[in-house]
Design a protein around this motif. Structure first.
Motif, PDB file in Angstrom:
ATOM      1  N   GLU A   1       0.851  -1.194   0.000  1.00 53.19           N
ATOM      2  CA  GLU A   1       0.000   0.000   0.000  1.00 53.19           C
ATOM      3  C   GLU A   1       0.886   1.244   0.000  1.00 53.19           C
ATOM      4  O   GLU A   1       1.743   1.399   0.866  1.00 53.19           O
ATOM      5  CB  GLU A   1      -0.919  -0.001   1.216  1.00 53.19           C
ATOM      6  N   LEU A   2       0.659   2.103  -0.975  1.00 54.26           N
ATOM      7  CA  LEU A   2       1.453   3.320  -1.133  1.00 54.26           C
ATOM      8  C   LEU A   2       0.567   4.538  -0.937  1.00 54.26           C
ATOM      9  O   LEU A   2      -0.646   4.484  -1.130  1.00 54.26           O
ATOM     10  CB  LEU A   2       2.108   3.359  -2.523  1.00 54.26           C
ATOM     11  N   SER A   3       1.207   5.644  -0.573  1.00 54.57           N
ATOM     12  CA  SER A   3       0.466   6.886  -0.324  1.00 54.57           C
ATOM     13  C   SER A   3       0.325   7.737  -1.574  1.00 54.57           C
ATOM     14  O   SER A   3      -0.245   8.822  -1.513  1.00 54.57           O
ATOM     15  CB  SER A   3       1.174   7.700   0.773  1.00 54.57           C
ATOM     16  N   ALA A   4       0.851   7.289  -2.710  1.00 54.50           N
ATOM     17  CA  ALA A   4       0.775   8.047  -3.958  1.00 54.50           C
ATOM     18  C   ALA A   4       0.624   7.075  -5.116  1.00 54.50           C
ATOM     19  O   ALA A   4       0.810   5.862  -4.976  1.00 54.50           O
ATOM     20  CB  ALA A   4       2.023   8.910  -4.134  1.00 54.50           C
ATOM     21  N   GLN A   5       0.269   7.608  -6.283  1.00 55.06           N
ATOM     22  CA  GLN A   5       0.085   6.781  -7.471  1.00 55.06           C
ATOM     23  C   GLN A   5       1.428   6.249  -7.968  1.00 55.06           C
ATOM     24  O   GLN A   5       2.445   6.932  -7.905  1.00 55.06           O
ATOM     25  CB  GLN A   5      -0.585   7.592  -8.580  1.00 55.06           C
ATOM     26  N   VAL A   6       1.399   5.022  -8.470  1.00 58.06           N
ATOM     27  CA  VAL A   6       2.606   4.398  -9.014  1.00 58.06           C
ATOM     28  C   VAL A   6       2.781   4.840 -10.461  1.00 58.06           C
ATOM     29  O   VAL A   6       1.862   4.723 -11.278  1.00 58.06           O
ATOM     30  CB  VAL A   6       2.510   2.861  -8.945  1.00 58.06           C
ATOM     31  N   VAL A   7       3.975   5.358 -10.785  1.00 62.52           N
ATOM     32  CA  VAL A   7       4.266   5.808 -12.148  1.00 62.52           C
ATOM     33  C   VAL A   7       5.356   4.961 -12.801  1.00 62.52           C
ATOM     34  O   VAL A   7       5.631   5.130 -13.992  1.00 62.52           O
ATOM     35  CB  VAL A   7       4.674   7.296 -12.159  1.00 62.52           C
ATOM     36  N   GLY A   8       6.002   4.077 -12.040  1.00 63.81           N
ATOM     37  CA  GLY A   8       7.037   3.219 -12.607  1.00 63.81           C
ATOM     38  C   GLY A   8       7.198   1.960 -11.770  1.00 63.81           C
ATOM     39  O   GLY A   8       7.117   2.006 -10.540  1.00 63.81           O
ATOM     40  N   LEU A   9       7.409   0.813 -12.448  1.00 59.51           N
ATOM     41  CA  LEU A   9       7.553  -0.468 -11.762  1.00 59.51           C
ATOM     42  C   LEU A   9       8.586  -1.307 -12.500  1.00 59.51           C
ATOM     43  O   LEU A   9       8.391  -1.634 -13.671  1.00 59.51           O
ATOM     44  CB  LEU A   9       6.202  -1.201 -11.715  1.00 59.51           C
ATOM     45  N   VAL A  10       9.688  -1.629 -11.817  1.00 65.80           N
ATOM     46  CA  VAL A  10      10.773  -2.410 -12.430  1.00 65.80           C
ATOM     47  C   VAL A  10      11.278  -3.402 -11.393  1.00 65.80           C
ATOM     48  O   VAL A  10      11.474  -3.045 -10.224  1.00 65.80           O
ATOM     49  CB  VAL A  10      11.932  -1.505 -12.908  1.00 65.80           C
ATOM     50  N   ARG A  11      11.508  -4.650 -11.833  1.00 70.96           N
ATOM     51  CA  ARG A  11      12.108  -5.655 -10.957  1.00 70.96           C
ATOM     52  C   ARG A  11      13.595  -5.730 -11.245  1.00 70.96           C
ATOM     53  O   ARG A  11      14.009  -5.929 -12.390  1.00 70.96           O
ATOM     54  CB  ARG A  11      11.456  -7.019 -11.176  1.00 70.96           C
ATOM     55  N   VAL A  12      14.403  -5.571 -10.197  1.00 74.96           N
ATOM     56  CA  VAL A  12      15.854  -5.693 -10.300  1.00 74.96           C
ATOM     57  C   VAL A  12      16.272  -6.857  -9.417  1.00 74.96           C
ATOM     58  O   VAL A  12      16.221  -6.757  -8.185  1.00 74.96           O
ATOM     59  CB  VAL A  12      16.568  -4.394  -9.880  1.00 74.96           C
ATOM     60  N   GLN A  13      16.646  -7.985 -10.054  1.00 77.45           N
ATOM     61  CA  GLN A  13      16.962  -9.223  -9.356  1.00 77.45           C
ATOM     62  C   GLN A  13      15.756  -9.631  -8.501  1.00 77.45           C
ATOM     63  O   GLN A  13      14.680  -9.852  -9.035  1.00 77.45           O
ATOM     64  CB  GLN A  13      18.250  -9.061  -8.553  1.00 77.45           C
ATOM     65  N   LYS A  14      15.901  -9.693  -7.174  1.00 77.35           N
ATOM     66  CA  LYS A  14      14.775 -10.114  -6.335  1.00 77.35           C
ATOM     67  C   LYS A  14      14.045  -8.947  -5.678  1.00 77.35           C
ATOM     68  O   LYS A  14      13.141  -9.165  -4.879  1.00 77.35           O
ATOM     69  CB  LYS A  14      15.266 -11.076  -5.255  1.00 77.35           C
ATOM     70  N   ASN A  15      14.436  -7.731  -6.021  1.00 78.82           N
ATOM     71  CA  ASN A  15      13.803  -6.550  -5.433  1.00 78.82           C
ATOM     72  C   ASN A  15      12.907  -5.865  -6.458  1.00 78.82           C
ATOM     73  O   ASN A  15      13.112  -5.975  -7.667  1.00 78.82           O
ATOM     74  CB  ASN A  15      14.855  -5.569  -4.917  1.00 78.82           C
ATOM     75  N   ILE A  16      11.924  -5.135  -5.942  1.00 79.00           N
ATOM     76  CA  ILE A  16      10.966  -4.416  -6.788  1.00 79.00           C
ATOM     77  C   ILE A  16      11.190  -2.928  -6.585  1.00 79.00           C
ATOM     78  O   ILE A  16      11.117  -2.425  -5.460  1.00 79.00           O
ATOM     79  CB  ILE A  16       9.520  -4.793  -6.426  1.00 79.00           C
TER      80      ILE A  16
END
Length: 588
Positions: free
Chosen positions: A282-297
């Motif tokens: 749950e985030l307090s703002a709108q998501v504008v970018g989503l990238v997976r780097v290895q096992k992290n988001i």
């Protein structure tokens, strides 16, 4: 001066790592990162760039293919593209990928740059009241104005949303309504959702040239996984909001994770055979970018922040950015095993981050809206950028480029995030684990028995201390007293200061005595026994006495202080003073 020097140093840094290959400010490309793909379309090792161009008007949408610095071909699109991916449909030779373009409710599949297949999303349930109204319009029972009024009343009350036809009709001017009704009234009424995002998922192998399934998100809040050959729906998952960004990893037949950012500001993580999301961020703002780097988001938000989360939804770090995020993409240099995230900002910069560490800054002539990194032509590490004004920017990462982590955010050092090399489980550990599983009840009972014994011993010691008044705080309500002591001096003469206080509310303490118990071979006290004056409640009474050390052997002992009432031998409270070693006698 400092800002100009910083910008010049950043500029020099970017030029030292990147080669300027091409810049066309009037390329006329209106697109985003999700609509750019790099693929070897002809199997000759020469990778092309496929772009879903949104154009500059409602009818100029095109699928463009670039080779090198020039445009190779283009195909017209019927609706705005929302995603372009390259994927292998089968194992047939030659192994050339197909291009899937998501546009409206359709996925257009191209092979060898020619239309091959069109997939249509399954139709949705039509509002029965809406269908009845259009049937009346079909039989000319109501005029267009009445039709609009009835549709507006249905829209305000109905649980099932209206179709696109009705929504378009209600937006028209009065003079355009009749022609619209005459054009569409004889056609069957359909309610169709549209595709909002698209990605690919390996079918059963992790190889680069493995067959992939298509993963699509729709405006109706659903995710579909499509079979790559028959284009049938393999999996259907409902979400609580409309998906906007997708990231997919794993294999469909084995195990996979789908990370979905939705319009409600939440990010959901789905796993294989799960009918609902496994984790929710749950985030307090709108998501504008989503990238997976290895096992992290890596998640970019509209509040100019970049967050790092684990694949179980735990937040790892947060970086505040100097401007708003326009787009994000993955940078993967396979020759060195480097993975980082590219972040296009509104201040004409593209930042490169590995975790929360800034690796590089690229200055651009215009705001970047689309990013794609990969093999282009015959060059492995190529960065393609499209700008807000329609420009095309191509940079090549130097083979000698070295990235150094620069931790620009406050917080723990970089080394703290490095995972420990935890050794493998030994046979002793496994045997101990099995023993604990088999004898869990007996071990728990032994633990509880030891705990009860410990509590009993502590309670007995506490009661003994209260009965013997061995504590520096009085336990009787009749004489509520506290005592603390301090020793001053380095020896052989010490000054012992006792602070005695009456903690009652309105009752003074009288007829009190202070006595000392000590080793007479080590110390002399003057006086060792005296009376205490009347103690007014709430005031601190300092009482001092002189202590002389008689030994020159460099040893010390404890002096016990007793506060008594006249005529009683049991002390009200007791204090133990650890005397320091007499430094004066030791030095002599």
């Amino acid at each position: 001066m400092s800002s100009s020097s910083d910008s010049s140093s950043r500029e020099g840094e970017s030029h030292s790592k990147w080669l300027d290959a091409h810049y066309d400010p009037v390329a006329g490309l209106g697109t985003f990162s999700s609509c750019i793909a790099l693929a070897d379309l002809h199997g000759d090792g020469d990778f092309k760039m496929v772009v879903g161009d949104m154009g500059h008007g409602p009818y100029n949408m095109k699928l463009k293919v670039f080779k090198g610095t020039g445009q190779m071909s283009e195909n017209a699109l019927l609706d705005l593209p929302t995603g372009v991916v390259a994927f292998l449909m089968d194992q047939n030779e030659p192994r050339t990928p197909a291009i899937a373009v998501a546009s409206g409710p359709f996925i257009y599949v191209y092979k060898n740059l020619r239309p091959y297949f069109k997939f249509t999303l399954p139709a949705m349930e039509v509002n029965p009241l809406e269908k009845e109204v259009w049937d009346q319009a079909k039989e000319d029972k109501i005029d267009p104005v009445t039709l609009k009024e009835m549709l507006e009343s249905i829209r305000d009350k109905a649980e099932i949303p209206l179709s696109v036809r009705s929504l378009r009709f209600m937006m028209l001017e009065l003079q355009e309504m009749e022609s619209f009704v005459n054009t569409y009234k004889l056609q069957p009424l359909k309610r169709q959702t549209v595709i909002t995002c698209m990605g690919t998922l390996k079918k059963n192998m992790a190889d680069e040239d493995a067959v992939c399934c298509l993963v699509i998100g729709t405006e109706s809040g659903e995710l579909f996984i499509l079979d790559p050959e028959a284009f049938t729906i393999l999996t259907r998952v409902s979400l609580s909001s409309v998906p906007t960004l997708l990231d997919v990893t794993g294999q469909y037949d084995i195990e996979y994770r789908i990370t979905v950012a939705c319009r409600n500001g939440n990010v959901y993580i789905l796993r294989r055979d799960s009918k609902r999301p496994k984790y929710c961020i749950e985030l307090s703002a709108q998501v504008v970018g989503l990238v997976r780097v290895q096992k992290n988001i890596m998640i970019g938000t509209s509040q100019e922040t970049l967050h790092g989360y684990s694949q179980k939804g735990k937040r790892l770090w947060t970086v505040t950015l100097p401007a708003s995020i326009m787009t994000m993409a993955l940078l993967e240099q396979k020759s060195r095993g480097i993975q980082a995230v590219l972040v296009g900002l509104k201040n004409l910069e593209v930042h490169l981050y590995r975790d929360k560490n800034l690796l590089s800054v690229i200055n651009t002539p215009d705001i970047v809206t689309g990013l794609c990194f990969g093999r282009y032509g015959r060059e492995d590490d190529t960065l393609i950028m499209t700008t807000q004004g329609g420009g095309l920017l191509i940079k090549i990462l130097k083979r000698t480029a070295q990235f150094e982590d620069k931790d620009t955010s406050p917080g723990p050092p970089t080394g703290q995030s490095i995972k420990l090399n935890v050794p493998k489980k030994t046979k002793l550990y496994v045997d101990q684990t099995l023993r604990e599983r088999e004898n869990a009840v007996a071990m728990h009972r032994v633990f509880q028995m030891d705990l009860y014994r410990l509590r009993l011993s502590a309670a007995r010691a506490y009661v003994k201390a209260l009965d013997a008044s061995l504590a520096p705080v009085s336990s009787t309500m009749q004489e509520p007293l506290t005592l603390n002591a301090a020793v001053q001096g380095i020896g052989p003469q010490f000054k012992l200061i006792l602070n005695l206080q009456n903690t009652s509310v309105n009752r003074p303490s009288m007829q009190l005595l202070i006595s000392f118990l000590f080793d007479e071979k080590l110390y002399k006290l003057k006086p060792a026994f005296f009376k205490v004056p009347l103690l007014v409640p709430g005031l601190n009474y300092p009482i001092d006495t002189s202590v002389e050390c008689c030994s020159n052997k460099g040893i010390s002992d404890i002096i016990k202080v007793f506060v008594l009432r006249e005529g009683k031998s049991t002390p009200l409270l007791t204090a133990h003073i650890n005397m320091p070693v007499s430094e004066g006698l030791v030095a002599a």
